[in-house]
Design a protein around this motif. Structure first.
Motif, mmCIF file in Angstrom:
data_model
loop_
_atom_site.group_PDB
_atom_site.id
_atom_site.type_symbol
_atom_site.label_atom_id
_atom_site.label_comp_id
_atom_site.label_asym_id
_atom_site.label_seq_id
_atom_site.Cartn_x
_atom_site.Cartn_y
_atom_site.Cartn_z
ATOM 1 N N PRO A 76 0.983 8.673 -16.598
ATOM 2 C CA PRO A 76 2.265 9.042 -17.233
ATOM 3 C C PRO A 76 4.458 9.393 -16.707
ATOM 4 N N SER A 77 2.784 10.200 -16.153
ATOM 5 C CA SER A 77 4.508 11.301 -15.093
ATOM 6 C C SER A 77 4.848 10.151 -14.169
ATOM 7 N N ILE A 78 4.129 9.665 -13.469
ATOM 8 C CA ILE A 78 3.531 8.619 -12.377
ATOM 9 C C ILE A 78 4.592 7.397 -12.867
ATOM 10 N N MET A 79 5.008 6.616 -12.221
ATOM 11 C CA MET A 79 5.740 5.653 -11.946
ATOM 12 C C MET A 79 5.171 4.345 -11.498
ATOM 13 N N PHE A 80 4.278 3.587 -11.866
ATOM 14 C CA PHE A 80 3.643 2.309 -11.201
ATOM 15 C C PHE A 80 4.088 0.792 -10.922
ATOM 16 N N LEU A 81 4.373 0.092 -10.208
ATOM 17 C CA LEU A 81 4.827 -0.834 -10.230
ATOM 18 C C LEU A 81 3.816 -1.293 -9.456
ATOM 19 N N VAL A 82 3.969 -2.534 -9.182
ATOM 20 C CA VAL A 82 3.375 -3.686 -8.535
ATOM 21 C C VAL A 82 4.807 -4.642 -7.782
ATOM 22 N N ILE A 83 4.327 -4.902 -6.411
ATOM 23 C CA ILE A 83 4.959 -6.340 -6.355
ATOM 24 C C ILE A 83 3.946 -7.437 -6.111
ATOM 25 N N ASP A 84 4.625 -8.697 -5.836
ATOM 26 C CA ASP A 84 3.797 -10.112 -5.282
ATOM 27 C C ASP A 84 4.390 -9.890 -4.122
ATOM 28 N N VAL A 85 3.326 -9.869 -2.864
ATOM 29 C CA VAL A 85 3.953 -10.012 -1.827
ATOM 30 C C VAL A 85 4.614 -11.492 -1.395
ATOM 31 N N ASP A 86 3.912 -12.705 -2.411
ATOM 32 C CA ASP A 86 4.297 -14.157 -2.325
ATOM 33 C C ASP A 86 6.118 -13.878 -3.022
ATOM 34 N N GLU A 87 6.123 -13.767 -4.507
ATOM 35 C CA GLU A 87 7.325 -13.644 -5.098
ATOM 36 C C GLU A 87 8.636 -13.111 -4.387
ATOM 37 N N LEU A 88 8.466 -11.546 -3.021
ATOM 38 C CA LEU A 88 9.565 -11.127 -2.582
ATOM 39 C C LEU A 88 8.467 -11.054 -1.056
ATOM 40 N N THR A 89 8.775 -12.087 -0.433
ATOM 41 C CA THR A 89 8.553 -12.257 0.423
ATOM 42 C C THR A 89 9.125 -11.167 2.356
ATOM 43 N N ASP A 90 10.920 -11.656 1.655
ATOM 44 C CA ASP A 90 11.504 -11.199 2.583
ATOM 45 C C ASP A 90 11.304 -9.427 2.317
ATOM 46 N N PHE A 91 11.443 -9.308 0.562
ATOM 47 C CA PHE A 91 11.089 -7.986 1.103
ATOM 48 C C PHE A 91 10.100 -7.135 1.241
ATOM 49 N N SER A 92 8.652 -8.077 1.545
ATOM 50 C CA SER A 92 7.363 -7.135 1.690
ATOM 51 C C SER A 92 7.544 -7.291 2.880
ATOM 52 N N THR A 93 8.259 -8.079 3.381
ATOM 53 C CA THR A 93 8.047 -7.500 5.032
ATOM 54 C C THR A 93 8.686 -6.947 5.605
ATOM 55 N N SER A 94 10.302 -5.884 4.542
ATOM 56 C CA SER A 94 9.916 -4.825 5.191
ATOM 57 C C SER A 94 10.287 -3.697 5.042
ATOM 58 N N TRP A 95 9.139 -3.843 4.325
ATOM 59 C CA TRP A 95 8.040 -2.633 3.942
ATOM 60 C C TRP A 95 6.636 -2.913 5.093
#
Length: 138
Positions: A76-95
């Motif tokens: 719980p001391s770590i923040m876990f995030l999930v990003i759908d590359v298809d929903e946030l295409t431009d954002f994912s591309t930037s990574w």
């Protein structure tokens, strides 16, 4: 290995088809604003962030999602995030995502490590190393 069941029954704007990716303490990121808010919260709380760039059609992503969820409850001391590359295409591309899943380990919004692929032992090893590095010296 047990399954993670989403504890929250609140209705929000997140897509239902992604609920298996965002169970336990995993937060689903559907907007750039949500990403920024979570990174700011992590920075404020001194938490490391693990961002899982996934896709609903990706077999290895589906395979590792319950494990990612279990890890989120175990650490719980770590923040876990999930990003759908298809929903946030431009954002994912930037990574510069070349394959899914790709896990980024962030401290203060900056990359400190990265793992490409659904490699459970390696993911756990990297998380343990981070947790150990965060532990106060005895």
């Amino acid at each position: 290995m047990g399954n993670c069941i989403a504890k929250s029954s609140t209705k929000d704007s997140d897509s239902d088809h992604l609920v298996e990716f965002a169970a336990g303490n995993v937060k689903l990121i559907t907007t750039k604003e949500s990403w920024d808010q979570n990174l700011e919260e992590a920075r404020r709380d001194g938490k490391i962030v693990i961002a899982n760039f996934s896709a609903t059609w990706c077999g290895p992503c589906k395979m590792i999602a319950p494990f990612f969820c279990e890890l989120s409850e175990k650490y719980p001391s770590i923040m876990f995030l999930v990003i759908d590359v298809d929903e946030l295409t431009d954002f994912s591309t930037s990574w510069d995502i070349k394959a899914t899943p790709t896990f980024f380990f962030l401290r203060d919004g900056k990359q400190i490590d990265k793992l490409v692929g659904a490699n459970k032992p390696e993911l756990q090893k990297k998380i343990i190393a981070i947790v150990d590095s965060m532990a106060p010296c005895q």
